[in-house]
Scaffold this motif. Structure first.
Motif, mmCIF file in Angstrom:
data_model
loop_
_atom_site.group_PDB
_atom_site.id
_atom_site.type_symbol
_atom_site.label_atom_id
_atom_site.label_comp_id
_atom_site.label_asym_id
_atom_site.label_seq_id
_atom_site.Cartn_x
_atom_site.Cartn_y
_atom_site.Cartn_z
ATOM 1 N N LYS A 133 0.801 -1.225 0.000
ATOM 2 C CA LYS A 133 0.000 0.000 0.000
ATOM 3 C C LYS A 133 0.833 1.274 0.000
ATOM 4 C CE LYS A 133 -4.058 -1.973 2.314
ATOM 5 N NZ LYS A 133 -4.996 -1.833 3.465
ATOM 6 N N MET A 134 2.150 1.149 -0.071
ATOM 7 C CA MET A 134 2.956 2.373 -0.035
ATOM 8 C C MET A 134 4.305 2.171 -0.704
ATOM 9 S SD MET A 134 4.494 2.811 3.821
ATOM 10 C CE MET A 134 6.137 2.139 4.177
ATOM 11 N N ILE A 135 4.897 3.310 -1.098
ATOM 12 C CA ILE A 135 6.266 3.346 -1.601
ATOM 13 C C ILE A 135 7.019 4.413 -0.800
ATOM 14 C CG2 ILE A 135 7.753 3.976 -3.549
ATOM 15 C CD1 ILE A 135 5.639 2.808 -5.410
ATOM 16 N N LEU A 136 8.200 4.049 -0.339
ATOM 17 C CA LEU A 136 9.049 4.976 0.421
ATOM 18 C C LEU A 136 10.324 5.252 -0.375
ATOM 19 C CD1 LEU A 136 9.928 6.531 2.992
ATOM 20 C CD2 LEU A 136 10.749 4.350 3.910
ATOM 21 N N ILE A 137 10.581 6.530 -0.653
ATOM 22 C CA ILE A 137 11.795 6.946 -1.362
ATOM 23 C C ILE A 137 12.681 7.690 -0.366
ATOM 24 C CG2 ILE A 137 12.728 8.350 -3.248
ATOM 25 C CD1 ILE A 137 9.934 8.037 -4.599
ATOM 26 N N ILE A 138 13.896 7.202 -0.208
ATOM 27 C CA ILE A 138 14.793 7.731 0.825
ATOM 28 C C ILE A 138 16.068 8.277 0.204
ATOM 29 C CG2 ILE A 138 16.314 7.069 2.734
ATOM 30 C CD1 ILE A 138 14.182 5.134 3.656
ATOM 31 N N GLU A 139 16.460 9.465 0.642
ATOM 32 C CA GLU A 139 17.773 10.022 0.337
ATOM 33 C C GLU A 139 18.585 9.945 1.631
ATOM 34 O OE1 GLU A 139 20.677 11.509 -2.156
ATOM 35 O OE2 GLU A 139 18.647 10.831 -2.676
ATOM 36 N N ILE A 140 19.719 9.269 1.587
ATOM 37 C CA ILE A 140 20.524 9.033 2.787
ATOM 38 C C ILE A 140 21.680 10.030 2.842
ATOM 39 C CG2 ILE A 140 22.009 7.370 3.990
ATOM 40 C CD1 ILE A 140 20.305 5.151 2.681
ATOM 41 N N LYS A 141 21.821 10.696 3.985
ATOM 42 C CA LYS A 141 22.899 11.672 4.169
ATOM 43 C C LYS A 141 23.632 11.397 5.483
ATOM 44 C CE LYS A 141 22.332 14.118 0.443
ATOM 45 N NZ LYS A 141 23.361 14.082 -0.632
ATOM 46 N N ASN A 142 24.911 11.106 5.369
ATOM 47 C CA ASN A 142 25.771 10.973 6.540
ATOM 48 C C ASN A 142 26.371 12.348 6.828
ATOM 49 O OD1 ASN A 142 27.196 8.136 7.758
ATOM 50 N ND2 ASN A 142 28.166 10.062 8.333
ATOM 51 N N ARG A 180 6.238 6.353 -14.246
ATOM 52 C CA ARG A 180 5.681 5.248 -13.462
ATOM 53 C C ARG A 180 5.503 3.976 -14.283
ATOM 54 N NH1 ARG A 180 0.590 7.459 -10.808
ATOM 55 N NH2 ARG A 180 1.786 9.403 -10.881
ATOM 56 N N SER A 181 5.184 4.120 -15.552
ATOM 57 C CA SER A 181 4.965 2.921 -16.370
ATOM 58 C C SER A 181 6.258 2.122 -16.534
ATOM 59 C CB SER A 181 4.409 3.311 -17.738
ATOM 60 O OG SER A 181 5.317 4.170 -18.427
ATOM 61 N N THR A 182 7.389 2.820 -16.535
ATOM 62 C CA THR A 182 8.684 2.144 -16.700
ATOM 63 C C THR A 182 9.030 1.300 -15.481
ATOM 64 O OG1 THR A 182 9.428 4.026 -18.031
ATOM 65 C CG2 THR A 182 11.134 2.523 -17.198
ATOM 66 N N PHE A 183 8.673 1.786 -14.293
ATOM 67 C CA PHE A 183 9.092 1.108 -13.059
ATOM 68 C C PHE A 183 7.953 0.352 -12.383
ATOM 69 C CE2 PHE A 183 11.694 5.024 -13.500
ATOM 70 C CZ PHE A 183 12.898 4.396 -13.814
ATOM 71 N N ASP A 184 6.788 0.348 -13.006
ATOM 72 C CA ASP A 184 5.606 -0.268 -12.393
ATOM 73 C C ASP A 184 5.837 -1.741 -12.069
ATOM 74 O OD1 ASP A 184 2.612 0.264 -11.831
ATOM 75 O OD2 ASP A 184 2.607 -1.614 -12.966
ATOM 76 N N SER A 185 6.386 -2.470 -13.029
ATOM 77 C CA SER A 185 6.590 -3.908 -12.845
ATOM 78 C C SER A 185 7.637 -4.187 -11.768
ATOM 79 C CB SER A 185 7.014 -4.544 -14.176
ATOM 80 O OG SER A 185 7.359 -5.896 -13.989
ATOM 81 N N GLU A 186 8.741 -3.426 -11.817
ATOM 82 C CA GLU A 186 9.844 -3.647 -10.873
ATOM 83 C C GLU A 186 9.423 -3.410 -9.426
ATOM 84 O OE1 GLU A 186 14.510 -2.218 -10.374
ATOM 85 O OE2 GLU A 186 13.209 -1.280 -11.851
ATOM 86 N N LEU A 187 8.500 -2.452 -9.240
ATOM 87 C CA LEU A 187 8.064 -2.108 -7.887
ATOM 88 C C LEU A 187 6.727 -2.762 -7.536
ATOM 89 C CD1 LEU A 187 9.027 1.691 -7.864
ATOM 90 C CD2 LEU A 187 10.323 -0.230 -6.917
ATOM 91 N N ARG A 188 6.296 -3.684 -8.394
ATOM 92 C CA ARG A 188 5.032 -4.421 -8.186
ATOM 93 C C ARG A 188 3.855 -3.454 -8.036
ATOM 94 N NH1 ARG A 188 5.760 -9.779 -4.560
ATOM 95 N NH2 ARG A 188 3.619 -10.008 -5.371
ATOM 96 N N GLY A 189 3.860 -2.462 -8.909
ATOM 97 C CA GLY A 189 2.756 -1.512 -8.963
ATOM 98 C C GLY A 189 3.059 -0.215 -8.242
ATOM 99 N N ILE A 190 2.577 0.875 -8.845
ATOM 100 C CA ILE A 190 2.744 2.206 -8.245
ATOM 101 C C ILE A 190 1.377 2.848 -8.023
ATOM 102 C CG2 ILE A 190 3.629 4.544 -8.630
ATOM 103 C CD1 ILE A 190 5.939 3.296 -10.218
ATOM 104 N N GLU A 191 0.478 2.669 -8.975
ATOM 105 C CA GLU A 191 -0.845 3.291 -8.931
ATOM 106 C C GLU A 191 -1.599 2.872 -7.671
ATOM 107 O OE1 GLU A 191 -2.901 6.194 -10.437
ATOM 108 O OE2 GLU A 191 -1.337 5.295 -11.680
ATOM 109 N N GLY A 192 -2.171 3.871 -7.007
ATOM 110 C CA GLY A 192 -2.989 3.599 -5.829
ATOM 111 C C GLY A 192 -2.218 3.515 -4.529
ATOM 112 N N LYS A 193 -0.906 3.520 -4.614
ATOM 113 C CA LYS A 193 -0.092 3.463 -3.394
ATOM 114 C C LYS A 193 0.233 4.877 -2.910
ATOM 115 C CE LYS A 193 2.284 -0.900 -4.502
ATOM 116 N NZ LYS A 193 3.608 -1.559 -4.702
ATOM 117 N N ILE A 230 2.747 7.586 -1.657
ATOM 118 C CA ILE A 230 4.180 7.795 -1.916
ATOM 119 C C ILE A 230 4.754 8.654 -0.789
ATOM 120 C CG2 ILE A 230 5.913 8.586 -3.550
ATOM 121 C CD1 ILE A 230 4.181 6.436 -4.738
ATOM 122 N N HIS A 231 5.751 8.147 -0.098
ATOM 123 C CA HIS A 231 6.395 8.870 0.999
ATOM 124 C C HIS A 231 7.851 9.158 0.630
ATOM 125 C CE1 HIS A 231 2.999 7.604 3.552
ATOM 126 N NE2 HIS A 231 3.155 6.410 2.991
#
Length: 701
Positions: free
Chosen positions: A525-534, A569-582, A584-585
């Motif tokens: 039900k969600m996708i989390l995109i993280i930028e990591i900074k040390n 989103r169409s390019t990465f939809d399969s790799e992320l097992r779907g994007i629509e309806g989730k 996005i954080h």
């Protein structure tokens, strides 16, 4: 930007004599590059700094006039909105300069009058610091044993003592820190006079002690004023007044200092918790003692004495068992808590030493410092009380011999170690910093400052050691990324139908368009995109500025990468097992918790420990520490908070948690913003700065 700001000056009109000439220069097609902002000049120009001997009010006035004129030429469209706040600092600069000027001119006149070498003054300043450390330790220990049966860190932070001389009360823990900071400042100022002509070392002991005593006592106020000024300059503050003989130094955002306090408290609490866990582990599993006995010899520091001239003598004897090594355990607890991603392989340019090796040698140095502190705390005759005894100096060859006698490292390895913990008085290319480099070196002798060795900040030390080996913040960020991916793969098993965490970094929309995304988590039900900074451990206001700037870059990147993903989103939809309806954080994840709970350009900042608590068990524990019969710390859980109870709650609570983690929200209720007087009561004007303290008993802690 990973270090101190080094941006070059972009104002070059100070030598132009007339106002008309300045107007002519401005009128040409961009001949004069406009400065970024007034605060930028406060931070980067030495003649704008009231704590510099180059401070120049006339030059500031000229450049400010030029800056404002250039702004008018642009009809104000590019003016930094912060300029109005920065101008309040510029206006009060001369008030702050008086504090520096008084101390600097006294130092200059005293050296000129007596021709005493700065090195001799340095010895007495270190001695005064060491003498005060002994007294502070006694006060703190007496208070803990007398007033506390069980204790929380909030309560330790409240312990105060009266310094006298009209100075306001100081928190005991803060007093240790202030002493290191003010001696750092004084030794750096003393360097200005190293090349004064006709200096000598044939000094009148009583006269030199008087000079040093004045510098030491008066610098308490100057450092408090300077530190407060630096905080307002580097941490986006402003000034109000003077009104009715009172000047107030204020943060633009009240939440900022509250969150910093909460973050620092969490660091101390987590390290203490890890330390207790380590102690319990060693009690239950004695075979793990190898962790603390790494590269040690079975020897005992039988005796460490300081003679009446401050010289150290050491006697090491063989032992059947390894002596206790609490110092190594403290360092390991800090690494375990906040630097588990640090590479334990050998570091470049340090003779095959790793962080663990450096920690082992440093532990031996701390053991020596502890023994010397104990020796100086013993009652003795009149000679033992003289200030010279507190010089605490040891020849380099004798320190090398001691470290070789208690560890298995070679002479060349120990010499490499010493290069990263020494502050050479005569190496004016490197600023003295007694937190990270606590050994003051003069030729072949080291002076030991007990306050910086008494309670080392291992996180700041580790950052310094990694920098010495050119192990960059970017490399540390990559290491944290690998650790987080591995941990999240483990934590998210069984949570929902699936959790996809791609190992790759580069996400291609086509052959020419791609983004490097540090970490993506895709769940049902969600996708989390993280930028990591040390970031570096923020010991000083400039460190906080640099850390915030780095996180702001991360926030901008996180927004851009989210938009990229949604655009393709169409390019990465399969790799992320779907994007629509989730949902996005996005978030910026940091190694340290100082900035957790802040939002930068709408993007939440969270430390990896707080994020992993949510992703793993979904619970946090409130701990209380107490003393057992052997005066050892032990902890117990006094409260447990569940962050979620099922997968639906996991999804529903996630965004709110990202923006204000529960542990941060709970601790914010226990702290409050107050005013603290930073000048003497009779000063004109009196200066106040905002500080954060834990609420007194009455609110449940």
């Amino acid at each position: 930007m990973d270090g101190a700001e080094t941006e070059e000056s972009i104002i070059h009109v100070a030598s132009v004599d007339s106002y008309e000439a300045k107007r002519i220069i401005i009128g040409r097609d961009h001949t004069l590059a406009k400065p970024k902002s007034i605060r930028h000049m406060l931070r980067n120009q030495s003649h704008w700094n009231p704590f510099s001997d180059k401070y120049d009010v006339n030059k500031i006035s000229d450049e400010l006039e030029t800056y404002l004129e250039a702004w008018k030429q642009d009809n104000g469209k590019d003016q930094d909105p912060d300029d109005l706040y920065a101008l309040t600092i510029v206006k009060n600069g001369p008030l702050f300069h008086q504090y520096f000027k008084q101390l600097y001119e006294y130092m200059r006149d005293a050296i000129d009058r007596t021709k005493a070498h700065p090195e001799q003054i340095m010895k007495y300043l270190v001695a005064m610091g060491n003498s005060d450390t002994i007294l502070l330790n006694e006060h703190l220990n007496e208070t803990l044993l007398r007033d506390f049966d069980s204790i929380r860190l909030e309560e330790i932070a409240d312990i105060q003592f009266e310094p006298g001389n009209g100075l306001p009360p100081l928190h005991a823990i803060g007093a240790f820190e202030m002493q290191v900071d003010l001696l750092t400042s004084l030794l750096n100022y003393l360097r200005y006079f190293l090349h004064t002509k006709e200096l000598h070392s044939h000094y009148d002991e009583e006269q030199l002690e008087q000079i040093s005593s004045y510098l030491y006592s008066s610098s308490n106020v100057m450092f408090a004023v300077k530190d407060s000024y630096d905080r307002i300059v580097w941490e986006e503050g402003k000034m109000e007044g003077p009104h009715h003989n009172e000047l107030r130094l204020i943060y633009k955002d009240d939440q900022y200092p509250l969150l910093l306090k909460v973050g620092q408290h969490r660091i101390e609490r987590n390290i203490l918790s890890a330390l207790v866990e380590f102690r319990n582990l060693l009690t239950e599993r004695p075979e793990y003692q190898d962790m603390t006995n790494y590269m040690r010899k079975k020897v005992h520091l039988h005796e460490a004495r300081v003679d009446n001239r401050g010289f150290v003598s050491i006697r090491v004897t063989k032992s059947e068992e390894y002596p206790a090594n609490d110092e190594m355990l403290d360092g390991l607890a800090a690494i375990f808590s906040f630097y588990p991603h640090v590479n334990m392989e050998t570091l470049k340019g340090l003779d095959r030493l790793s962080i663990r090796d450096i920690l082992a040698i440093y532990s031996a140095l701390l053991t020596l410092a502890g023994a010397l502190k104990h020796d100086l705390s013993q009652e003795g005759g009149e000679e033992s009380k003289k200030l010279k005894r507190f010089f605490i100096r040891i020849k380099k060859k004798e320190l090398l011999s001691y470290l070789q006698s208690v560890t298995m490292y070679s002479k060349s390895q120990i010499e490499s170690f010493l290069t990263i913990v020494e502050s050479d008085l005569y190496d004016t290319e490197r600023r003295i910093h007694l937190w990270s480099r606590p050994l003051v070196k003069t030729r072949d002798v080291y002076f030991l400052l007990l306050s910086s060795l008494n309670a080392p900040n291992y996180l700041q030390l580790i950052d310094e050691w990694l920098e010495s080996a050119n192990y960059s913040l970017k490399e540390r960020g990559t290491a944290l990324e690998k650790l987080m991916k591995a941990n999240l793969q483990s934590y998210l098993k069984g949570k929902g139908k699936y959790a996809v965490i791609p190992e790759k970094q580069k996400f291609y929309a086509n052959k020419r368009e791609y983004e490097e995304i540090d970490l993506i988590v895709s769940m049902e039900k969600m996708i989390l995109i993280i930028e990591i900074k040390n970031i570096k451990f923020p010991m000083e206001p400039r460190d906080l500025h640099n850390g915030y700037k780095r996180l702001k870059e991360g926030a901008e990147q996180a927004v851009r990468k989210r938009d990229f993903l949604l655009r393709h989103r169409s390019t990465f939809d399969s790799e992320l097992r779907g994007i629509e309806g989730k949902s996005i954080h996005i978030a910026v994840v940091c190694n340290y918790p100082h900035f957790t709970g802040m939002e930068i350009d709408g993007v939440p900042v969270i430390d990896y420990m707080a994020l992993q608590s949510y992703m793993n068990t979904g619970e946090i524990n409130d701990m209380k520490a107490s003393f057992d019969d052997n005066n050892e710390f032990e902890t117990e859980v006094v409260n447990q908070v569940k962050l979620w109870s099922n997968i639906d709650e996991f999804y529903d609570h996630f965004e709110a948690y990202l923006r204000k983690p529960t542990i941060v929200k709970n601790l914010l209720e226990k702290v409050e913003l107050k005013e603290s007087l930073i000048t003497l009561e009779k000063a004109s004007p009196q200066m106040f700065i905002q500080v954060v303290e834990f609420k007194k008993h009455g609110a449940e802690l």
